[in-house]
Design a protein around this motif. Structure first.
Motif, PDB file in Angstrom:
ATOM      1  N   PHE A 130       0.794  -1.222   0.000  1.00  0.00           N
ATOM      2  CA  PHE A 130       0.000   0.000   0.000  1.00  0.00           C
ATOM      3  C   PHE A 130       0.835   1.285   0.000  1.00  0.00           C
ATOM      4  O   PHE A 130       0.294   2.359  -0.233  1.00  0.00           O
ATOM      5  CB  PHE A 130      -0.918   0.043   1.236  1.00  0.00           C
ATOM      6  CG  PHE A 130      -1.761  -1.179   1.434  1.00  0.00           C
ATOM      7  CD1 PHE A 130      -2.343  -1.833   0.358  1.00  0.00           C
ATOM      8  CD2 PHE A 130      -1.982  -1.703   2.705  1.00  0.00           C
ATOM      9  CE1 PHE A 130      -3.120  -2.964   0.531  1.00  0.00           C
ATOM     10  CE2 PHE A 130      -2.764  -2.832   2.889  1.00  0.00           C
ATOM     11  CZ  PHE A 130      -3.336  -3.464   1.799  1.00  0.00           C
ATOM     12  N   TRP A 131       2.123   1.194   0.290  1.00  0.00           N
ATOM     13  CA  TRP A 131       2.890   2.400   0.595  1.00  0.00           C
ATOM     14  C   TRP A 131       2.962   3.370  -0.574  1.00  0.00           C
ATOM     15  O   TRP A 131       3.087   4.575  -0.369  1.00  0.00           O
ATOM     16  CB  TRP A 131       4.293   2.033   1.066  1.00  0.00           C
ATOM     17  CG  TRP A 131       5.256   1.723  -0.047  1.00  0.00           C
ATOM     18  CD1 TRP A 131       5.403   0.538  -0.694  1.00  0.00           C
ATOM     19  CD2 TRP A 131       6.185   2.629  -0.638  1.00  0.00           C
ATOM     20  NE1 TRP A 131       6.364   0.639  -1.650  1.00  0.00           N
ATOM     21  CE2 TRP A 131       6.874   1.908  -1.640  1.00  0.00           C
ATOM     22  CE3 TRP A 131       6.520   3.964  -0.419  1.00  0.00           C
ATOM     23  CZ2 TRP A 131       7.861   2.484  -2.426  1.00  0.00           C
ATOM     24  CZ3 TRP A 131       7.512   4.540  -1.201  1.00  0.00           C
ATOM     25  CH2 TRP A 131       8.165   3.803  -2.186  1.00  0.00           C
ATOM     26  N   THR A 132       2.848   2.880  -1.795  1.00  0.00           N
ATOM     27  CA  THR A 132       2.895   3.782  -2.949  1.00  0.00           C
ATOM     28  C   THR A 132       1.663   4.681  -3.015  1.00  0.00           C
ATOM     29  O   THR A 132       1.646   5.652  -3.776  1.00  0.00           O
ATOM     30  CB  THR A 132       2.997   2.979  -4.264  1.00  0.00           C
ATOM     31  OG1 THR A 132       1.927   2.020  -4.329  1.00  0.00           O
ATOM     32  CG2 THR A 132       4.319   2.230  -4.337  1.00  0.00           C
ATOM     33  N   ASN A 133       0.628   4.348  -2.232  1.00  0.00           N
ATOM     34  CA  ASN A 133      -0.583   5.175  -2.195  1.00  0.00           C
ATOM     35  C   ASN A 133      -0.524   6.257  -1.123  1.00  0.00           C
ATOM     36  O   ASN A 133      -1.466   7.035  -0.977  1.00  0.00           O
ATOM     37  CB  ASN A 133      -1.814   4.300  -1.947  1.00  0.00           C
ATOM     38  CG  ASN A 133      -2.049   3.300  -3.066  1.00  0.00           C
ATOM     39  OD1 ASN A 133      -1.953   2.089  -2.864  1.00  0.00           O
ATOM     40  ND2 ASN A 133      -2.339   3.784  -4.260  1.00  0.00           N
TER      41      ASN A 133
ATOM     42  N   ARG B 266       5.731  10.610   2.087  1.00  0.00           N
ATOM     43  CA  ARG B 266       6.493   9.369   1.913  1.00  0.00           C
ATOM     44  C   ARG B 266       7.843   9.392   2.616  1.00  0.00           C
ATOM     45  O   ARG B 266       8.350   8.355   3.029  1.00  0.00           O
ATOM     46  CB  ARG B 266       6.677   9.077   0.424  1.00  0.00           C
ATOM     47  CG  ARG B 266       5.377   8.692  -0.255  1.00  0.00           C
ATOM     48  CD  ARG B 266       5.583   8.288  -1.688  1.00  0.00           C
ATOM     49  NE  ARG B 266       4.296   8.169  -2.365  1.00  0.00           N
ATOM     50  CZ  ARG B 266       4.156   7.928  -3.645  1.00  0.00           C
ATOM     51  NH1 ARG B 266       5.227   7.797  -4.413  1.00  0.00           N
ATOM     52  NH2 ARG B 266       2.956   7.833  -4.187  1.00  0.00           N
ATOM     53  N   LYS B 267       8.441  10.576   2.740  1.00  0.00           N
ATOM     54  CA  LYS B 267       9.716  10.658   3.442  1.00  0.00           C
ATOM     55  C   LYS B 267       9.559  10.313   4.920  1.00  0.00           C
ATOM     56  O   LYS B 267      10.525   9.936   5.583  1.00  0.00           O
ATOM     57  CB  LYS B 267      10.305  12.061   3.301  1.00  0.00           C
ATOM     58  CG  LYS B 267      10.767  12.396   1.886  1.00  0.00           C
ATOM     59  CD  LYS B 267      11.392  13.782   1.830  1.00  0.00           C
ATOM     60  CE  LYS B 267      11.859  14.109   0.421  1.00  0.00           C
ATOM     61  NZ  LYS B 267      12.464  15.470   0.338  1.00  0.00           N
ATOM     62  N   LYS B 268       8.336  10.465   5.431  1.00  0.00           N
ATOM     63  CA  LYS B 268       8.084  10.194   6.847  1.00  0.00           C
ATOM     64  C   LYS B 268       7.575   8.773   7.075  1.00  0.00           C
ATOM     65  O   LYS B 268       7.196   8.423   8.192  1.00  0.00           O
ATOM     66  CB  LYS B 268       7.066  11.200   7.396  1.00  0.00           C
ATOM     67  CG  LYS B 268       7.532  12.649   7.267  1.00  0.00           C
ATOM     68  CD  LYS B 268       6.468  13.625   7.748  1.00  0.00           C
ATOM     69  CE  LYS B 268       6.937  15.069   7.582  1.00  0.00           C
ATOM     70  NZ  LYS B 268       5.907  16.043   8.007  1.00  0.00           N
ATOM     71  N   LEU B 269       7.564   7.956   6.016  1.00  0.00           N
ATOM     72  CA  LEU B 269       7.043   6.595   6.123  1.00  0.00           C
ATOM     73  C   LEU B 269       7.735   5.777   7.207  1.00  0.00           C
ATOM     74  O   LEU B 269       7.061   5.153   8.031  1.00  0.00           O
ATOM     75  CB  LEU B 269       7.148   5.891   4.768  1.00  0.00           C
ATOM     76  CG  LEU B 269       6.695   4.433   4.733  1.00  0.00           C
ATOM     77  CD1 LEU B 269       5.187   4.330   4.979  1.00  0.00           C
ATOM     78  CD2 LEU B 269       7.044   3.793   3.392  1.00  0.00           C
TER      79      LEU B 269
END
Length: 375
Positions: A200-203, A209-212
């Motif tokens: 799911f991370w691409t969503n 995203r840098k804080k993922l």
């Protein structure tokens, strides 16, 4: 395009990791030291989650099932990638099995199982057709409700005066062996499962995203603290011997609550926990399976895939075990050893090593890239 926020991701990870742990207990076989096993599992889980986030940064724009063909080639990578949607469907079936036995034993004895499972899976199917964004929004709405109920449970247990601090002693009185065995199970079945979110991370919103890595690690820490507190309450309320024999320790504790002869037998609270978290966990597993199958088959629509995935998971959940003892034996002994550890820990770590070496070899960049590439 589907986009999910940091908070939605955080809430989804926490509720997913809690899952059926909230009712079956976590590391109960470690007895009075179950809370220590939970803390050790949390530390190890945070390390693993961080490594998964590093892998995501090394392969920007790719999901879990796309990593393997990219790093190992089509011949080896595609068969390995197919293991994951099959695993997701199987685990969803196991959770359906959890609900099946829980309903028969604790909630609605004598009620036909299909009368519960069929409506549940219809709702899950509706969520799958609605999409990932809707599922994450539901998780973000339910998260504060579950947290408030958890705080209410702590207050009621304290008010009922059934918590005994002396039940925790002696700490580590039986040595490290049983704690060691249980924390390994915890990292594979609770925190190792979170590799699913690599689908799911691409969503995630581009700006987030840098804080993922930070979001995933904080969510894991939060879950670990909640589970550790729950273990502490279970030990202090039941004692070691009762805790180790109990199949549903948290529900057993809630049945002991009696405040001013007014609030008693709060079984409904535990059932609400279990129903919400089990529903979300099934939904996330099947959502990941649908997305994985769609990407591997290059299908243009989800409809047929959703019908097949939910049907297979439902049949498996209703038929995979004839009784609760058999179900739990597979869940706590065979399944982690032969499926969870290889597919959620060992293989991803091997993939991380290969991806890191190839990234450094081809691009001449540091093993940990300073900035995440944009899709």
């Amino acid at each position: 395009m589907i986009r999910i926020s940091k908070y939605q991701l955080f809430a989804s990870i926490v509720l997913f990791q809690i899952g059926t742990t909230i009712i079956f207990g976590f590391s109960s076989e470690a007895g009075r030291d179950a809370w220590i096993a939970a803390l050790l599992s949390t530390v190890a889980g945070c390390c693993f989650i961080f490594l998964v986030s590093v892998m995501m940064r090394l392969q920007p724009g790719l999901t879990l099932v796309q990593w393997f063909p990219t790093q190992f080639g089509l011949g080896l990578g595609v068969p390995l990638a197919w293991l994951y949607p099959l695993l997701f469907i199987y685990v969803a079936g196991r959770i359906i099995g959890d609900i099946r036995f829980f309903v028969n034993m604790m909630m609605l004895p004598g009620t036909p199982v299909w009368a519960v499972i069929v409506p549940l899976m219809l709702v899950v199917s509706y969520i799958l057709f609605s999409g990932l964004e809707v599922l994450c929004r539901i998780a973000s709405i339910l998260f504060p409700i579950i947290l408030i109920l958890f705080i209410l449970e702590i207050m009621l247990l304290n008010g009922a005066k059934i918590l005994h601090l002396d039940y925790l002693r002696p700490i580590m009185g039986a040595g490290w062996e049983r704690v060691w065995d249980q924390w390994q199970l915890g990292i594979s079945q609770t925190f190792g499962e979170s590799i699913l979110f690599a689908m799911f991370w691409t969503n995630l919103n581009t700006k987030d995203r840098k804080k993922l890595p930070k979001v995933m690690v904080i969510a894991t820490l939060f879950t670990g603290v909640l589970i550790s507190i729950m273990n502490l309450m279970n030990v202090m309320a039941l004692g070691e011997s009762v805790l180790q024999r109990s199949v549903f320790p948290n529900l057993t504790v809630l049945r002991l609550v009696s405040v001013a002869d007014f609030l008693e037998n709060l079984d409904a609270l535990g059932m609400m926990y279990f129903t919400v978290t089990a529903f979300l966990k099934i939904s996330f597993y099947l959502m990941a399976a649908v997305m994985a199958v769609k990407q591997l088959t290059l299908a243009k629509s989800n409809g047929l895939i959703i019908i097949l995935v939910t049907s297979i998971a439902s049949v498996m959940g209703l038929t995979m075990a004839s009784n609760l003892s058999e179900h739990l034996e597979v869940a706590f002994n065979n399944f982690p050893r032969y499926l969870w550890l290889p597919l959620t820990i060992y293989l991803p770590l091997l993939l991380l090593i290969v991806a890191g070496i190839r990234t450094k070899w081809k691009k001449g960049q540091p093993f940990l890239p300073e900035r995440q590439q944009q899709q």
